[in-house]
Design a protein around this motif. Structure first.
Motif, PDB file in Angstrom:
ATOM      1  N   THR A  65      -2.669  -6.368  57.709  1.00 14.55           N
ATOM      2  CA  THR A  65      -3.226  -5.470  56.700  1.00 14.55           C
ATOM      3  C   THR A  65      -4.382  -4.664  57.284  1.00 14.55           C
ATOM      4  OG1 THR A  65      -4.887  -7.010  55.845  1.00 14.55           O
ATOM      5  CG2 THR A  65      -2.659  -7.173  54.924  1.00 14.55           C
ATOM      6  N   VAL A  66      -4.715  -3.586  56.605  1.00 12.99           N
ATOM      7  CA  VAL A  66      -5.828  -2.746  57.052  1.00 12.99           C
ATOM      8  C   VAL A  66      -7.123  -3.541  57.053  1.00 12.99           C
ATOM      9  CG1 VAL A  66      -7.225  -0.725  56.470  1.00 12.99           C
ATOM     10  CG2 VAL A  66      -4.726  -0.598  56.355  1.00 12.99           C
ATOM     11  N   ASP A  67      -7.346  -4.348  56.004  1.00 10.80           N
ATOM     12  CA  ASP A  67      -8.569  -5.146  55.945  1.00 10.80           C
ATOM     13  C   ASP A  67      -8.619  -6.155  57.094  1.00 10.80           C
ATOM     14  OD1 ASP A  67      -9.568  -3.850  53.735  1.00 10.80           O
ATOM     15  OD2 ASP A  67      -8.776  -5.303  52.294  1.00 10.80           O
ATOM     16  N   GLN A  68      -7.485  -6.737  57.424  1.00 12.70           N
ATOM     17  CA  GLN A  68      -7.449  -7.678  58.552  1.00 12.70           C
ATOM     18  C   GLN A  68      -7.767  -6.971  59.866  1.00 12.70           C
ATOM     19  OE1 GLN A  68      -3.468  -9.195  57.925  1.00 12.70           O
ATOM     20  NE2 GLN A  68      -4.242 -11.178  57.220  1.00 12.70           N
ATOM     21  N   LEU A  69      -7.227  -5.782  60.050  1.00 12.34           N
ATOM     22  CA  LEU A  69      -7.524  -5.029  61.268  1.00 12.34           C
ATOM     23  C   LEU A  69      -9.008  -4.700  61.361  1.00 12.34           C
ATOM     24  CD1 LEU A  69      -4.495  -2.566  61.505  1.00 12.34           C
ATOM     25  CD2 LEU A  69      -5.097  -4.355  63.137  1.00 12.34           C
ATOM     26  N   LEU A  70      -9.598  -4.280  60.246  1.00  7.62           N
ATOM     27  CA  LEU A  70     -11.034  -3.973  60.244  1.00  7.62           C
ATOM     28  C   LEU A  70     -11.840  -5.199  60.640  1.00  7.62           C
ATOM     29  CD1 LEU A  70     -11.215  -1.845  56.968  1.00  7.62           C
ATOM     30  CD2 LEU A  70     -11.550  -0.994  59.293  1.00  7.62           C
ATOM     31  N   ASP A  71     -11.477  -6.350  60.087  1.00 11.28           N
ATOM     32  CA  ASP A  71     -12.208  -7.585  60.397  1.00 11.28           C
ATOM     33  C   ASP A  71     -12.006  -7.999  61.851  1.00 11.28           C
ATOM     34  OD1 ASP A  71     -13.635 -10.134  59.560  1.00 11.28           O
ATOM     35  OD2 ASP A  71     -11.729 -10.938  60.263  1.00 11.28           O
ATOM     36  N   ARG A  72     -10.791  -7.875  62.358  1.00 10.33           N
ATOM     37  CA  ARG A  72     -10.507  -8.331  63.717  1.00 10.33           C
ATOM     38  C   ARG A  72     -11.129  -7.419  64.774  1.00 10.33           C
ATOM     39  NH1 ARG A  72      -4.176 -10.299  62.816  1.00 10.33           N
ATOM     40  NH2 ARG A  72      -4.719 -11.737  61.119  1.00 10.33           N
ATOM     41  N   VAL A  73     -11.228  -6.147  64.460  1.00 13.26           N
ATOM     42  CA  VAL A  73     -11.748  -5.196  65.434  1.00 13.26           C
ATOM     43  C   VAL A  73     -13.270  -5.115  65.398  1.00 13.26           C
ATOM     44  CG1 VAL A  73     -11.760  -2.771  66.130  1.00 13.26           C
ATOM     45  CG2 VAL A  73      -9.615  -3.858  65.436  1.00 13.26           C
ATOM     46  N   TRP A  74     -13.861  -5.144  64.178  1.00 11.81           N
ATOM     47  CA  TRP A  74     -15.312  -4.978  64.078  1.00 11.81           C
ATOM     48  C   TRP A  74     -16.051  -6.203  63.538  1.00 11.81           C
ATOM     49  CZ3 TRP A  74     -12.337  -0.507  62.857  1.00 11.81           C
ATOM     50  CH2 TRP A  74     -12.554   0.580  63.714  1.00 11.81           C
ATOM     51  N   GLY A  75     -15.345  -7.180  63.014  1.00 12.13           N
ATOM     52  CA  GLY A  75     -16.017  -8.358  62.486  1.00 12.13           C
ATOM     53  C   GLY A  75     -16.808  -8.033  61.226  1.00 12.13           C
ATOM     54  N   GLU A  76     -17.966  -8.656  61.092  1.00  6.92           N
ATOM     55  CA  GLU A  76     -18.760  -8.526  59.869  1.00  6.92           C
ATOM     56  C   GLU A  76     -19.635  -7.279  59.852  1.00  6.92           C
ATOM     57  OE1 GLU A  76     -20.992 -12.078  59.445  1.00  6.92           O
ATOM     58  OE2 GLU A  76     -19.239 -13.363  59.092  1.00  6.92           O
ATOM     59  N   ARG A  77     -19.623  -6.499  60.929  1.00  4.30           N
ATOM     60  CA  ARG A  77     -20.513  -5.336  60.995  1.00  4.30           C
ATOM     61  C   ARG A  77     -19.717  -4.073  61.338  1.00  4.30           C
ATOM     62  NH1 ARG A  77     -25.485  -7.131  64.725  1.00  4.30           N
ATOM     63  NH2 ARG A  77     -26.294  -5.123  63.953  1.00  4.30           N
ATOM     64  N   PRO A  78     -18.811  -3.670  60.444  1.00  2.00           N
ATOM     65  CA  PRO A  78     -18.053  -2.446  60.717  1.00  2.00           C
ATOM     66  C   PRO A  78     -18.960  -1.221  60.628  1.00  2.00           C
ATOM     67  CG  PRO A  78     -17.625  -3.201  58.491  1.00  2.00           C
ATOM     68  CD  PRO A  78     -18.460  -4.269  59.145  1.00  2.00           C
ATOM     69  N   PRO A  79     -18.671  -0.185  61.371  1.00  2.00           N
ATOM     70  CA  PRO A  79     -19.483   1.033  61.306  1.00  2.00           C
ATOM     71  C   PRO A  79     -19.189   1.812  60.037  1.00  2.00           C
ATOM     72  CG  PRO A  79     -17.595   1.396  62.717  1.00  2.00           C
ATOM     73  CD  PRO A  79     -17.556  -0.061  62.312  1.00  2.00           C
ATOM     74  N   GLN A  80     -20.003   2.814  59.773  1.00  2.00           N
ATOM     75  CA  GLN A  80     -19.699   3.717  58.671  1.00  2.00           C
ATOM     76  C   GLN A  80     -18.374   4.419  58.959  1.00  2.00           C
ATOM     77  OE1 GLN A  80     -23.025   6.385  58.194  1.00  2.00           O
ATOM     78  NE2 GLN A  80     -24.197   4.917  56.988  1.00  2.00           N
ATOM     79  N   ARG A  81     -17.619   4.662  57.897  1.00  2.00           N
ATOM     80  CA  ARG A  81     -16.327   5.337  58.016  1.00  2.00           C
ATOM     81  C   ARG A  81     -15.378   4.571  58.945  1.00  2.00           C
ATOM     82  NH1 ARG A  81     -16.633  10.473  56.035  1.00  2.00           N
ATOM     83  NH2 ARG A  81     -14.842  11.153  57.288  1.00  2.00           N
ATOM     84  N   ALA A  82     -15.455   3.236  58.851  1.00  2.00           N
ATOM     85  CA  ALA A  82     -14.622   2.405  59.728  1.00  2.00           C
ATOM     86  C   ALA A  82     -13.131   2.636  59.476  1.00  2.00           C
ATOM     87  CB  ALA A  82     -14.967   0.929  59.535  1.00  2.00           C
ATOM     88  N   ARG A  83     -12.743   2.821  58.215  1.00  2.00           N
ATOM     89  CA  ARG A  83     -11.322   3.038  57.922  1.00  2.00           C
ATOM     90  C   ARG A  83     -10.818   4.324  58.564  1.00  2.00           C
ATOM     91  NH1 ARG A  83      -8.754   0.026  53.799  1.00  2.00           N
ATOM     92  NH2 ARG A  83     -10.158  -1.596  53.009  1.00  2.00           N
ATOM     93  N   GLU A  84     -11.622   5.391  58.450  1.00  2.00           N
ATOM     94  CA  GLU A  84     -11.220   6.655  59.064  1.00  2.00           C
ATOM     95  C   GLU A  84     -11.095   6.495  60.580  1.00  2.00           C
ATOM     96  OE1 GLU A  84     -13.437   6.210  56.804  1.00  2.00           O
ATOM     97  OE2 GLU A  84     -13.173   7.663  55.175  1.00  2.00           O
ATOM     98  N   THR A  85     -12.019   5.752  61.176  1.00  2.00           N
ATOM     99  CA  THR A  85     -11.954   5.510  62.615  1.00  2.00           C
ATOM    100  C   THR A  85     -10.705   4.716  62.972  1.00  2.00           C
ATOM    101  OG1 THR A  85     -14.371   5.529  62.761  1.00  2.00           O
ATOM    102  CG2 THR A  85     -13.172   4.532  64.589  1.00  2.00           C
ATOM    103  N   LEU A  86     -10.405   3.699  62.157  1.00  2.00           N
ATOM    104  CA  LEU A  86      -9.209   2.889  62.400  1.00  2.00           C
ATOM    105  C   LEU A  86      -7.949   3.746  62.340  1.00  2.00           C
ATOM    106  CD1 LEU A  86      -7.754   0.160  62.724  1.00  2.00           C
ATOM    107  CD2 LEU A  86      -7.836  -0.079  60.234  1.00  2.00           C
ATOM    108  N   TYR A  87      -7.837   4.594  61.317  1.00  2.00           N
ATOM    109  CA  TYR A  87      -6.651   5.448  61.199  1.00  2.00           C
ATOM    110  C   TYR A  87      -6.545   6.402  62.388  1.00  2.00           C
ATOM    111  CZ  TYR A  87      -6.488   3.765  56.376  1.00  2.00           C
ATOM    112  OH  TYR A  87      -6.429   2.975  55.258  1.00  2.00           O
ATOM    113  N   SER A  88      -7.694   6.874  62.878  1.00  2.00           N
ATOM    114  CA  SER A  88      -7.684   7.735  64.052  1.00  2.00           C
ATOM    115  C   SER A  88      -7.163   6.973  65.279  1.00  2.00           C
ATOM    116  CB  SER A  88      -9.091   8.267  64.317  1.00  2.00           C
ATOM    117  OG  SER A  88      -9.127   9.017  65.510  1.00  2.00           O
ATOM    118  N   TYR A  89      -7.626   5.728  65.442  1.00  2.00           N
ATOM    119  CA  TYR A  89      -7.143   4.910  66.561  1.00  2.00           C
ATOM    120  C   TYR A  89      -5.638   4.699  66.470  1.00  2.00           C
ATOM    121  CZ  TYR A  89     -11.937   3.568  67.888  1.00  2.00           C
ATOM    122  OH  TYR A  89     -13.233   3.563  68.307  1.00  2.00           O
ATOM    123  N   LEU A  90      -5.164   4.390  65.278  1.00  2.00           N
ATOM    124  CA  LEU A  90      -3.738   4.131  65.101  1.00  2.00           C
ATOM    125  C   LEU A  90      -2.914   5.377  65.414  1.00  2.00           C
ATOM    126  CD1 LEU A  90      -4.038   2.013  61.863  1.00  2.00           C
ATOM    127  CD2 LEU A  90      -2.988   1.207  63.985  1.00  2.00           C
TER     128      LEU A  90
END
Length: 258
Positions: free
Chosen positions: A43-68
């Protein structure tokens, strides 16, 4: 195999032996998180947690979609590859993403599959086949899993897979000792025992290899060293199997012969 995803060491993707450019470290981290679960969805939430842990950056979802998006472009040669496993790519699912690929194309999953086959061969008494399969599985390791990827999920996965690797090494050693290959093991066992000084099973393998290699005094000395370590650090004695092996070496028990 036309496509290879490698996480047992630096994260890599190879197509017919050619290494693909996967972008910056965090982007490779996204691919590694998907490869470790392939071919299941993350899931997207799992990816956010696995990549950034408890301290995701601002606009982390947008960054994740860009990486994908960038990874999909980078993996285009893999998506069109042919071979026994076919192509591979990142697929959008309802709520998440998955790496669509034959699990055998991911070195972590192949390592586990080969280990399971080897243990089946051991139970069936096919020692030569088991030794070959263990060696093939262990040869997939090029270093620590996904080094430099620092999140709770990756750190826990790294520890778990390292334990799996050590278990495969120990199982392989037992097979090789039963096959009379103690001389070969003596080239690697001492260093391995030094790096895992409290492992009684490993100590027993080294002692048996030393004894069969004509070095009973060294085998007895290693036992005494381990016994002192266990007493000093844990306040315990070696377990019964190691004590029995020690006594057998003292009396040159013929059952210990190769």
């Amino acid at each position: 195999m036309a496509v290879e995803f490698r996480v047992l060491g630096e994260v890599e993707v190879r197509v017919d032996g050619r290494r693909l450019e996967l972008g910056p470290a965090r982007q490779r981290c996204v691919l590694a998180a998907l490869a470790c679960e392939a071919p299941h969805m993350v899931t997207v939430d799992q990816l956010l947690d696995r990549v950034w842990g408890e301290r995701p950056p601002q606009r982390a979802r947008e960054t994740l979609y860009s990486y994908l998006s960038r990874l999909r472009r980078a993996l285009q040669p893999a998506a069109t590859a042919t071979g026994t496993d076919g192509g591979a790519g990142i697929t959008r699912r309802d709520g998440g993403y998955e790496l669509t690929v034959d699990p055998a194309a991911v070195d972590l999953h192949r390592f586990r599959s080969l280990g399971a086959e080897a243990r089946t061969a051991v139970r069936a008494g096919r020692e030569d086949e088991a030794a070959r399969l263990f060696e093939e599985a262990l040869a997939l390791w090029r270093g620590d899993m996904c080094p430099g990827m620092d999140s709770d999920w990756f750190n826990a996965r790294r520890e778990t897979t390292q334990l799996e690797r050590i278990a495969a090494v120990l199982d392989r050693n037992d097979v090789q000792l039963r096959r009379g290959r103690h001389a070969e093991l003596l080239s690697t066992l001492p260093a391995l025992a030094d790096s895992h000084p409290m492992d009684e099973r490993l100590a027993g393998q080294l002692m048996l290899a030393l004894y069969r290699g004509g070095r009973p005094a060294d085998a007895l000395q290693h036992y005494q060293l381990l016994r002192r370590r266990l007493a000093d650090e844990l306040g315990i004695d070696p377990g019964p199997p190691l004590q029995e092996l020690y006594q057998g070496i003292l009396v040159s028990d013929p059952r210990l012969a190769a």
